[in-house]
Design a protein around this motif. Structure first.
Motif, mmCIF file in Angstrom:
data_model
loop_
_atom_site.group_PDB
_atom_site.id
_atom_site.type_symbol
_atom_site.label_atom_id
_atom_site.label_comp_id
_atom_site.label_asym_id
_atom_site.label_seq_id
_atom_site.Cartn_x
_atom_site.Cartn_y
_atom_site.Cartn_z
ATOM 1 N N VAL A 1 21.560 -18.032 48.362
ATOM 2 C CA VAL A 1 22.454 -18.377 49.461
ATOM 3 C C VAL A 1 23.009 -19.780 49.258
ATOM 4 O O VAL A 1 24.206 -20.045 49.448
ATOM 5 C CB VAL A 1 21.705 -18.256 50.805
ATOM 6 N N GLY A 2 22.109 -20.677 48.796
ATOM 7 C CA GLY A 2 22.554 -22.044 48.551
ATOM 8 C C GLY A 2 23.671 -22.094 47.536
ATOM 9 O O GLY A 2 24.671 -22.801 47.712
ATOM 10 N N ALA A 3 23.535 -21.323 46.458
ATOM 11 C CA ALA A 3 24.565 -21.352 45.421
ATOM 12 C C ALA A 3 25.887 -20.798 45.937
ATOM 13 O O ALA A 3 26.953 -21.123 45.417
ATOM 14 C CB ALA A 3 24.107 -20.556 44.210
ATOM 15 N N LEU A 4 25.828 -19.957 46.961
ATOM 16 C CA LEU A 4 27.062 -19.421 47.529
ATOM 17 C C LEU A 4 27.750 -20.427 48.439
ATOM 18 O O LEU A 4 28.972 -20.548 48.448
ATOM 19 C CB LEU A 4 26.741 -18.156 48.341
ATOM 20 N N ILE A 5 26.951 -21.143 49.238
ATOM 21 C CA ILE A 5 27.573 -21.882 50.340
ATOM 22 C C ILE A 5 27.417 -23.389 50.257
ATOM 23 O O ILE A 5 27.930 -24.102 51.114
ATOM 24 C CB ILE A 5 27.002 -21.418 51.705
ATOM 25 N N SER A 6 26.702 -23.918 49.251
ATOM 26 C CA SER A 6 26.417 -25.348 49.313
ATOM 27 C C SER A 6 27.697 -26.171 49.288
ATOM 28 O O SER A 6 27.726 -27.290 49.804
ATOM 29 C CB SER A 6 25.501 -25.749 48.148
ATOM 30 N N TRP A 7 28.770 -25.640 48.726
ATOM 31 C CA TRP A 7 30.005 -26.431 48.648
ATOM 32 C C TRP A 7 30.644 -26.617 50.013
ATOM 33 O O TRP A 7 31.458 -27.520 50.205
ATOM 34 C CB TRP A 7 30.993 -25.762 47.689
ATOM 35 N N LEU A 8 30.277 -25.788 50.971
ATOM 36 C CA LEU A 8 30.843 -25.957 52.312
ATOM 37 C C LEU A 8 30.414 -27.292 52.922
ATOM 38 O O LEU A 8 31.003 -27.775 53.870
ATOM 39 C CB LEU A 8 30.391 -24.808 53.220
#
Lengths: 497, 566, 98
Positions: free
Chosen positions: B433-440
């Motif tokens: 999940v982190g790799a999906l959304i950390s850029w937010l």
């Protein structure tokens, strides 16, 4: 009087210990008497320190020197530093040897140990060059006998013969230098030589004198190429004595050299010492790489470590005198750290030798896993010697690098060489750890191993704790080192002026 | 004991996150540690450091949780106390390193994490390979540390000669340098030293040789130490000292070119590797090269943003690799294949990690990689930029090859693979999940980054502006080409799998030789030193006459030196 | 007078030469003794030159004492070496090397 007190206690204690050991033949009792003697001497040294702090310190027999040989002993910070380090190690070796040594001749062993320590303490407190020489010889002679203590074996005898011949040649060379100084100045008092020598002796004579002092005392300090006796003597001696030799005796030789050099005013030859230091550390480290004998490897590593210490001295004496204080500080702190770490390493190696009767690392492989406490201490000592934080060796290396940076130019180059050498040394320290602690247990090794006596483990643990404490809180060592370094730096700048 | 360690890990993670949310820029009381040299045990909650600490805390906690199940088979042979002790020691030291405001403290923890790395690589000490790899890692990194130590002491010496009463302080040293109190000559020496230290720790060319071998460590350790935290220490160091050393004219280009060259070299090496963990190791080195290049473009934001994202997706990839190796009992990708069906959880998380690594849009690696490209473009480093774009294509190729060999195609494993237990699956899910959304999180990240660091050039970048900027930039083409490469490779994936070796034969030979050269170079020094030692040992002839002769020679040599130099 | 100092130094060099070239342990010990005598001579010369003969005598007597102890220990080691090797040659003492 304070300067004489530790010497009296140690010599008297040596006699008493000999009698006790002779009459009772009990290792524990003789060791205990020796330990109490060391405690008494430590108290004497502490009183000397107190008197220095109060400003009431004096010499013996008198404060000021008028005749050539009057102030035999002078209380000073450098002496307190050397004595404290030596007594710490002696006390622990006394405890260690209670079980390590054989019952035979135990009184003689402890008596010689105490006499050797008396010599080291005396070197620190010596107030004139001849007293320095006499006490240096007291230390040396006691160490000859101690190296060759196990006379039934061929190895200690061979090592002892080599050690005696080279060491005596060296101290006679130094004595020749002292004799020449005497014939130019008519005084041997450390604080009075320099101005008279500057007036009496010309350039070439001065150079010859300095070379005699450096090489003569350099034999004991194991400066390459005068180091040839060291690997033999350190590996063949009883392990407690190896710890003493490596931890403090060779350093005492260096301190004797330093005192003589500063006294005769030869304080602008740092570059020569630093070059010798670089050769010494490279030779020591590179030969240590290919040793299979654990104690011999540590012996060569002592050569390398003497190179680091000599580097500090060389930087302190370098021209211009920018690093007089920082260089001495690094060198003296490294002496303290080395005494703890290398002393501990030799005691560990001795424990393994005591268990298995061999020093060959291939045979010792995996032994550390059976004795986790000793193994952890062994790893600590190895890493401390390689200068890995948070164990004690790193801080003195930081100080030594500081000295090099303070000098700048060639000093910076020397500093880089020093750190490079500590990386090279990691090879064999980690190699030893990987074999002795983590290596595979040999198939044909002994099935059951006797337990280690408490008295052998205790000094190792104490040194291990000290190695961690001095690494985490280096100020403890600085309290001891800084006054001594200041004293030498002051003497250097005073001579230079 | 193990669950106690997990508890400690998660409490630490919580505390480090609390630092991020509440602590940045707060003053921390300092204690006088070594009065003799005026060294304070001082911490500073800088934006950069707090995030590095948070990464160490959070990924440390997940890795420890994961270890509970993963390390179980080893427990009989190696009692696990040592493992958990060293892991916690590492996490703590890493946090201290990231927060230190004192060069001496920084140096000490820098070495302690190196020691932990050594001890954990050599954790399975019955294997000689593991012992040797640990030794190699320690010595190669310490080789770089020569520079760090000398650099630290150079700055200390200068600061104390200026009369500073806190000469080891990092923040005061930077302030003095920015005010022009430290001459460029002194800064140059220090800059070179720090760069050497960073190159060793962050495994940049030519000191990158230790990281692939470090894969002998348990995979959790590879994820935690050799992907997410320890190797970032060098990047962190450079980023922290950036404003000070940017004054030295050669420093930024040197950092950029070292980074770019390392990135390209190791990406190519990864293309031909068959060991799954070693592919990931090479890709870690390559991605660290990106971060270094980002620093070379004087962009703290781009490099640190990539550091954060990389820590997440690379830890994820390593933990997935651990689960696969756990199930397949082999590290070779040629013995995997077809795991898509038998390990669905690992498959999906691994796919996310792969896409992030390849820089495919909307996964976190894409945004930060693009930020680095943008920074290089703004800094006019066109050579470096070109090299890194080329690297991006190679990266897409090797990560896709890695994915196909592992999960697609026919099953080649001898064991019966299955999805791991929850202790291992939960960290995978969290990191996925982190790799999906950390850029937010970019908004808060960019705002916080420069806090407490008055001299660091950090631009405030909002999420919206990041998205708009990225999608209107011509550099989007890079990602497009990467996608094309992956699609093409996907249709022709058989060319990648066994028994056909990847790429033309001659390429494989060249790359194998390059790798062999790296090993040879290391071996050369070892052999050379041992040979010199042997030759020197011959002079220790054991003959008493020669010993006396050496004494005489020594005397003459000292005399000659005196006459020569006076 | 300084010529005697030259004699002392020459004695020292002769002794050192003996330790470098002789292979018999007893000859080595004699070499050490010759070195010590050379140093003593330099001290005597120094005392005579500077007019502090009493101090020089003190020093020389102490030096002789130290040398006596050293030689006693050296000879005991030589005896032990003889018992181990049945030889006084240093060729038998070359096992510790490298």
């Amino acid at each position: 009087m304070e300067a004489l007190l530790p010497l009296v206690i140690l010599s008297g204690g040596a006699l008493f210990t000999y009698l006790v050991g002779r009459l009772s033949r009990s290792r524990t009792l003789a060791g205990f008497v020796a330990f109490v003697t060391v405690l008494g001497a430590a108290h004497g040294v502490y009183q000397g320190w107190q008197s220095l702090e109060d400003g009431t310190a004096g010499g013996w027999p008198s404060w000021t020197a008028t005749a050539p040989l009057q102030a035999y002993l002078v209380t000073n910070y450098l002496g307190v530093f050397l004595a404290a380090t030596a007594l710490l190690l002696t006390g622990l070796v006394a405890v260690y040897s209670m079980r390590y040594m054989h019952r035979l001749n135990i009184g003689k062993f402890y008596a010689l140990l105490l006499i050797m320590t008396a010599g080291i303490v005396g070197i620190g407190f010596a107030g004139d060059l001849f007293t320095l020489y006499v006490l240096f010889e007291v230390m040396s002679i006691a160490s000859f006998v101690l190296v060759a203590f196990e006379r039934e074996e061929w190895e200690p005898i061979e090592a002892g013969v080599k050690y005696l011949v080279i060491s005596t040649s060296g101290s006679l060379l130094a004595l020749l230098g002292i004799a020449l100084i005497y014939s130019y100045t008519a005084t041997l008092d450390l604080s009075a030589i320099a101005p008279m020598l500057a007036a009496g002796a010309g350039g070439p004579t001065m150079i010859a004198l300095t070379a005699m002092i450096i090489v003569g005392f350099g034999v004991k300090a194991a400066i390459v190429p005068m180091h040839t006796w060291l690997p033999d003597a350190h590996s063949a001696a009883p392990s407690g004595i190896s710890a003493m030799l490596s931890g403090i005796v060779i350093e005492a030789g260096l301190i004797a050299m330093l005192k003589a050099l500063v006294a005769i005013g030869a304080v602008d030859f740092g570059l020569v010492l630093a070059v010798l230091a670089i050769v010494t550390m490279f030779v020591g480290n590179l030969i240590a790489l290919r040793q299979d004998d654990l104690k011999r490897m540590f012996a060569y590593s002592s050569v390398a470590q003497m190179g680091y210490i000599l580097m500090g001295v060389g930087l302190a004496l370098g021209v211009p005198h920018l690093a007089a204080f920082s260089g001495m500080r690094g060198a003296l702190y490294h002496i303290l750290n080395h005494a703890i770490a290398k002393g501990g390493a030799f005691l560990c190696a001795g424990a393994f030798l005591w268990l298995l009767g061999t020093r060959d690392m291939r045979r010792l492989s995996g032994i550390g896993r059976r004795f986790p406490v000793v193994a952890v201490a062994f790893i600590i000592f190895a890493l401390a010697l390689a200068g890995t934080p948070p164990f004690n060796g790193y801080f003195s290396k930081v100080l030594l690098v500081r000295a090099g940076v303070d000098v700048g130019g060639w000093g910076l180059f020397m500093a880089v060489m020093l750190v490079l050498n500590s990386v090279i040394s990691l090879f064999y320290y980690l190699g030893a750890v990987n074999t002795v602690v983590f290596g595979p247990v040999p198939e044909d090794g002994p099935k059951s191993i006797k337990p280690l006596p408490f008295m052998i483990v205790l000094p190792i643990v104490v040194l291990g704790v000290l190695a961690v404490l001095l690494g985490v809180y280096p100020e403890m060592g600085l309290d001891l080192v800084d006054p001594a370094a200041e004293q030498v730096a002051l003497a250097i700048s005073w001579v230079f002026r | 004991m193990k669950w106690y360690t997990v508890l400690v890990g998660f409490v630490t993670a919580g505390l480090t996150i609390a630092l991020v949310t509440r602590g940045i820029g707060e003053p921390v009381p300092a204690a006088l540690w070594i009065p003799g040299v005026n060294a304070y045990f001082a911490l500073q909650l800088t934006g950069i450091g707090v995030y590095v600490a948070a990464i160490a805390g959070c990924i440390g906690a997940l890795a420890i949780l994961y270890s509970i199940k993963y390390m179980e088979p080893l427990e009989e042979e190696y009692p696990p106390t040592r493992y958990y002790f060293l892991t916690l020691l590492f996490v703590g030291s890493m946090i201290a390193l990231a927060l230190a405001d004192n060069f001496l403290v920084l140096y000490i923890f820098w070495e302690i994490i190196g020691f932990c790395s050594f001890a954990l690589i050599a954790y399975e000490y019955h294997r000689a390979k593991a012992r040797d790899a640990g030794t190699k890692a320690f010595i190669v990194t310490r080789f770089g540390d020569i520079g760090l130590l000398v650099g630290v002491v150079v700055l200390w010496s200068w600061m104390s000669q200026m009369g500073s009463d806190n000469p080891f302080s990092i923040s005061e040293t930077i302030r003095a340098a920015m005010s022009g109190y430290i001459p460029i000559g002194v800064l140059s020496v220090a800059a070179f030293g720090f760069l050497a230290g960073a190159v060793g720790k962050s495994a940049q060319f030519p000191l990158h040789v230790w990281l692939p071998d470090a894969m002998e460590a348990p995979t959790t350790i590879s994820a935690l130490i050799h992907a997410a935290t320890l190797v970032n220490a060098g990047v962190y160091l450079c980023a922290r000292m950036l404003p000070m050393f940017a004054q030295v004219w050669w420093w930024l280009p040197a950092v950029a070119w070292i980074g770019a060259f390392t990135a390209l070299l190791t990406a190519v090496l990864a293309l031909f590797e068959k060991d799954l963990k070693r592919v990931l190791a090479f890709s870690t080195i390559s991605q660290l090269g990106y971060m270094m290049a980002g620093i070379g473009a004087a962009s703290v934001f781009a490099s640190q943003f990539h550091l954060l994202n990389h820590a997440i997706f690379k830890a994820l990839l390593f933990l997935c690799a651990g689960a696969i190796i756990h199930a397949v009992h082999s590290k070779s990708m040629y013995q995997m294949g077809g795991l898509k069906r038998s390990m669905p959880v690992v498959h999906w998380t691994f796919l996310i990690g792969t896409l992030a690594l390849a820089g495919i849009p909307i996964f976190n690696g894409f945004w930060s990689k693009d930020a680095i490209f943008e920074a290089l473009l703004e800094h006019h480093d066109y050579g470096v930029l070109g090299m890194l774009i080329l690297t991006a294509f190679v990266t897409a190729a090797y990560s896709w090859r890695m994915y196909w060999l592992t999960f697609q195609g026919e099953p080649r494993a001898e064991a019966e693979p299955h999805d791991p237990a929850w202790q291992m699956a939960v960290p995978l899910g969290v990191l996925g999940v982190g790799a999906l959304i950390s850029w937010l999180y970019v908004d808060g990240y960019a705002t916080n980054l420069g806090m407490g660091l008055p001299y660091h050039p950090v631009h405030d970048i909002g999420l919206v502006s990041l998205v708009r900027h990225t999608f209107t930039s011509p550099l989007l083409l890079v990602a497009g080409v990467a996608v094309v490469i992956m699609v093409v490779l996907g249709t022709r994936w058989r060319a990648l799998g066994p028994p056909v070796p990847a790429g033309p034969r001659i390429w494989a030979d060249v790359v194998t030789d390059t790798k062999a050269f790296g090993d040879w170079f290391w071996g050369f020094w070892v052999v050379a030193m041992k040979t010199v030692g042997m030759v020197l040992g011959l002079f220790q002839s054991g003959d008493l006459n020669y010993n006396s002769l050496w004494l005489a020679i020594g005397f003459i040599a000292v005399l000659l030196m005196f006459l020569g130099w006076g | 007078m300084p010529a005697y100092a030259g004699v002392g130094i020459a004695l020292f060099v002769i002794g050192l030469y003996a330790t470098i070239t002789r292979t018999n342990l007893l000859q080595l010990v004699i070499g050490l003794e010759v070195m010590a005598r050379g140093v003593s001579l330099v001290f005597i010369v120094g005392g005579a030159l500077t007019g502090s003969m009493s101090a020089a005598q003190t020093i020389v007597i102490t030096t002789i004492l130290i040398e006596a102890v050293t030689v006693a220990i050296a000879l005991s080691l030589v005896v032990a070496a003889w018992h181990h090797n049945r030889s006084l040659s240093i060729a038998a003492l070359r096992r510790l090397k490298g």
